[in-house]
Enzyme design. Structure first.
Site, mmCIF file in Angstrom:
data_model
loop_
_atom_site.group_PDB
_atom_site.id
_atom_site.type_symbol
_atom_site.label_atom_id
_atom_site.label_comp_id
_atom_site.label_asym_id
_atom_site.label_seq_id
_atom_site.Cartn_x
_atom_site.Cartn_y
_atom_site.Cartn_z
ATOM 1 N N HIS A 50 0.882 -1.164 0.000
ATOM 2 C CA HIS A 50 0.000 0.000 0.000
ATOM 3 C C HIS A 50 0.919 1.213 0.000
ATOM 4 O O HIS A 50 2.073 1.130 0.444
ATOM 5 C CB HIS A 50 -0.893 0.002 1.244
ATOM 6 N N ASP A 53 2.277 1.715 3.346
ATOM 7 C CA ASP A 53 3.236 0.686 3.795
ATOM 8 C C ASP A 53 4.627 1.118 3.326
ATOM 9 O O ASP A 53 5.622 0.962 4.030
ATOM 10 C CB ASP A 53 2.976 -0.682 3.117
ATOM 11 N N GLU A 175 -8.788 -4.551 -8.502
ATOM 12 C CA GLU A 175 -9.063 -5.760 -7.716
ATOM 13 C C GLU A 175 -10.506 -5.675 -7.231
ATOM 14 O O GLU A 175 -10.810 -4.934 -6.294
ATOM 15 C CB GLU A 175 -8.095 -5.852 -6.528
ATOM 16 N N GLU A 211 -8.735 -11.883 -6.782
ATOM 17 C CA GLU A 211 -8.526 -12.536 -5.488
ATOM 18 C C GLU A 211 -9.542 -13.667 -5.343
ATOM 19 O O GLU A 211 -10.754 -13.459 -5.485
ATOM 20 C CB GLU A 211 -8.672 -11.529 -4.338
ATOM 21 N N HIS A 214 -12.533 -13.077 -3.032
ATOM 22 C CA HIS A 214 -13.485 -12.086 -3.537
ATOM 23 C C HIS A 214 -14.412 -12.714 -4.582
ATOM 24 O O HIS A 214 -15.600 -12.362 -4.651
ATOM 25 C CB HIS A 214 -12.751 -10.888 -4.150
ATOM 26 N N ASP A 249 -15.010 -11.395 4.659
ATOM 27 C CA ASP A 249 -13.818 -11.723 3.865
ATOM 28 C C ASP A 249 -12.782 -12.375 4.784
ATOM 29 O O ASP A 249 -12.267 -11.744 5.700
ATOM 30 C CB ASP A 249 -13.274 -10.421 3.264
ATOM 31 N N ASP A 251 -9.834 -14.333 3.950
ATOM 32 C CA ASP A 251 -8.402 -14.407 3.588
ATOM 33 C C ASP A 251 -7.731 -15.642 4.193
ATOM 34 O O ASP A 251 -6.657 -15.559 4.791
ATOM 35 C CB ASP A 251 -7.655 -13.129 4.025
ATOM 36 N N ASP A 284 -2.788 -13.279 -0.599
ATOM 37 C CA ASP A 284 -3.379 -12.291 0.305
ATOM 38 C C ASP A 284 -4.081 -13.083 1.405
ATOM 39 O O ASP A 284 -5.283 -13.339 1.333
ATOM 40 C CB ASP A 284 -4.348 -11.369 -0.455
HETATM 41 C C1 XUL Z 1 -9.092 -6.353 0.616
HETATM 42 C C2 XUL Z 1 -7.921 -6.747 -0.109
HETATM 43 C C3 XUL Z 1 -6.804 -5.771 -0.050
HETATM 44 C C4 XUL Z 1 -6.151 -5.554 -1.350
HETATM 45 C C5 XUL Z 1 -5.017 -4.592 -1.353
HETATM 46 O O1 XUL Z 1 -10.042 -7.316 0.706
HETATM 47 O O2 XUL Z 1 -7.870 -7.821 -0.639
HETATM 48 O O3 XUL Z 1 -5.871 -6.254 0.841
HETATM 49 O O4 XUL Z 1 -5.659 -6.775 -1.795
HETATM 50 O O5 XUL Z 1 -5.396 -3.327 -1.066
HETATM 51 MN MN MN Z 2 -6.472 -8.738 -1.994
#
Ligand code: XUL
Ligand code: MN
Length: 346
Positions: A50, A53, A175, A211, A214, A249, A251, A284
Site C-alpha cells: 500500500h 506501507d 481488484e 482474489e 473475492h 472476507d 483471507d 493475500d
Molecule cells: C481487501 C484486499 C486488499 C487488497 C489490497 O479485501 O484484498 O488487501 O488486496 O489493497
Molecule cells: Mn487482496
C-alpha cells in the site's frame, strides 16, 4: 509436462496483529524491515505495497519527500533481493474517504483520492514497478440511494483517465470485491472490471487482479474468473487465498477450504503460461486470530506450500487420459480421476 517459473509475492499487511471487527490486537507489531527479511527467507521475491506501507505518514509529507522515502525503500529492497510488485493507494482508512474515494459525494474528498493515487504512482515508479492496484474498497454504497450508480461509474472512469494521463507507462490493476466494507460495490467482479476498462481512455493499460476469496464472495468460482481474465490477456495479478462461502472476507490460507478449486486455480494459471510476462503469484492471506506471535508467518508458509503442492499435482495431471475420457464423454471418470489425484491415489 507443464513447467512454471512462478514468482511469489506478499504484502506487509499479511502479517498483522490480529485485530478484527469485534476485538483488538492480540499480537505485537513486527517492523516492516523484519517482515521483508522473513518474506525473502520463506521464498517470496515480490512485495505488494500500500502507499503508506511504503511511505508511512504519507499525508504529512511533501511530494518530493515521498519520492525520497520511496527511493530509500528501493535501496532496502535491492539489498534484500526483493522487488516491488505493485503499489495500491490505501483509500479506506482516512477521514476523507469515509464515503469512498473516487466516488465520494464530496468533491474535496474525490480530489484527495486522486492525490493519493498520483502519489502511489510516484512511489511505484521509484520502486521500479508499473503496476498500480486499485482495490475499490468504499466505491459503492452502504445506502442504495446515497449515490447515483451511473454517476458513480462516470466518476470512477474520470479518475481512471486522470491516473492514466498522469503517467504514460502506469498500468491499473483493478481488484474487485462485491461487498465489505461497503454493502454493494460499483465494480463487483472481474467481468465488471473488464467492461469498465474498455470505457477508459487507454483500455490496454487497465486490467484485473483476481482474489480467490473475492470471487467466492460474489458466488463465483475463482478458477473460471482467472480463466476469463486470461482469455482476454488481462490477468495481471492474483491474490490466491481461500474463503468459506458467503461470510466476511476471511483471507484463509490457500486451498484450506476447497482443494479442488485450489487445484483448478493453479491449473488454469499453469496451462495458460501465467507469469511469462513477469506476473507474480501473489498471496493475500491472514493468520487466524488465535495464533501467537511465533506463528505469525505460518499461514504464508502453508499457502506457499499449498500452491507448490498443487503445481506438482498439475504436472502429474494425465492430459491424455482425460482427453480420452472427454472424447468418450465419460465425465464421471474424469471426476473420479481428479479426486484420486488430489487424494494421492494416482
Ligand atoms: C481487501 C484486499 C486488499 C487488497 C489490497 O479485501 O484484498 O488487501 O488486496 O489493497
Ligand atoms: Mn487482496
Amino acid at each position: 509436462m507443464t513447467t512454471t517459473n512462478f514468482k511469489y509475492s506478499v504484502g506487509p499487511w499479511n502479517v498483522h496483529e490480529g485485530a478484527d471487527a469485534f476485538g483488538p490486537e492480540v499480537r505485537s507489531s513486527i517492523p516492516v524491515d523484519a517482515k521483508l527479511r522473513k518474506f525473502k527467507e520463506i521464498g517470496f521475491t515480490g512485495v505488494q505495497f500500500h502507499d503508506d506501507d511504503a511511505v508511512p505518514d504519507i499525508n504529512d509529507l511533501s511530494e518530493d519527500a515521498i519520492k525520497v522515502r520511496a527511493r530509500e525503500l528501493k535501496q532496502e529492497l535491492d539489498g534484500l533481493g526483493l522487488e516491488a510488485e505493485f503499489v495500491a493507494p490505501r483509500l479506506w482508512l482516512d477521514d476523507r474517504t469515509i464515503d469512498g474515494g473516487f466516488t465520494s459525494n464530496s468533491a474535496e474528498d474525490r480530489e484527495f483520492a486522486i492525490w493519493r493515487a498520483k502519489r502511489s504512482i510516484d512511489i511505484a515508479k521509484e520502486l521500479g514497478t508499473d503496476r498500480l492496484v486499485l482495490w475499490l474498497a468504499r466505491e459503492g454504497t452502504l445506502c442504495a440511494e446515497s449515490k447515483d450508480p451511473v454517476l458513480g461509474l462516470q466518476r470512477l472512469r474520470e479518475a481512471a483517465n486522470e491516473i492514466l494521463a498522469y503517467d504514460p507507462t502506469i498500468r491499473i490493476l483493478i481488484e474487485p470485491k462485491p461487498n465489505e466494507p461497503i454493502d454493494r460495490s460499483f465494480v463487483p467482479t472481474v467481468g465488471h472490471v473488464l467492461g469498465f476498462a474498455a470505457g477508459t481512455n487507454d483500455p490496454n493499460r487497465v486490467g484485473a487482479l483476481l482474489e480467490s476469496a473475492h470471487a467466492v464472495l460474489a458466488g463465483l468460482e475463482p478458477s473460471l474468473e482467472l480463466g476469463f481474465c486470461l482469455s482476454q490477456g488481462k490477468l495481471w495479478g492474483v491474490h490466491l487465498n481461500d474463503q468459506n462461502g458467503l461470510r466476511y472476507d476471511q483471507d484463509k490460507s490457500f486451498g484450506v477450504e476447497n482443494l479442488r478449486s485450489a487445484f483448478n486455480q493453479v491449473k488454469v494459471l499453469m496451462d495458460n503460461g501465467y507469469g511469462k510476462n513477469g506476473e507474480y503469484v501473489g498471496l493475500d492471506v491472514k493468520a487466524m486470530r488465535t495464533q501467537s506471535i511465533e506463528s505469525s508467518y505460518a499461514h504464508l508458509e502453508n499457502s506457499l506450500k499449498m500452491v507448490r503442492l498443487m503445481e506438482a499435482k498439475v504436472r502429474k495431471f494425465n492430459t491424455e487420459l482425460v482427453d480420452r475420457y472427454r472424447a468418450a464423454r465419460d465425465y464421471e471418470a474424469i471426476e473420479m480421476y481428479v479426486m484420486e489425484l488430489l487424494l494421492g491415489e494416482q
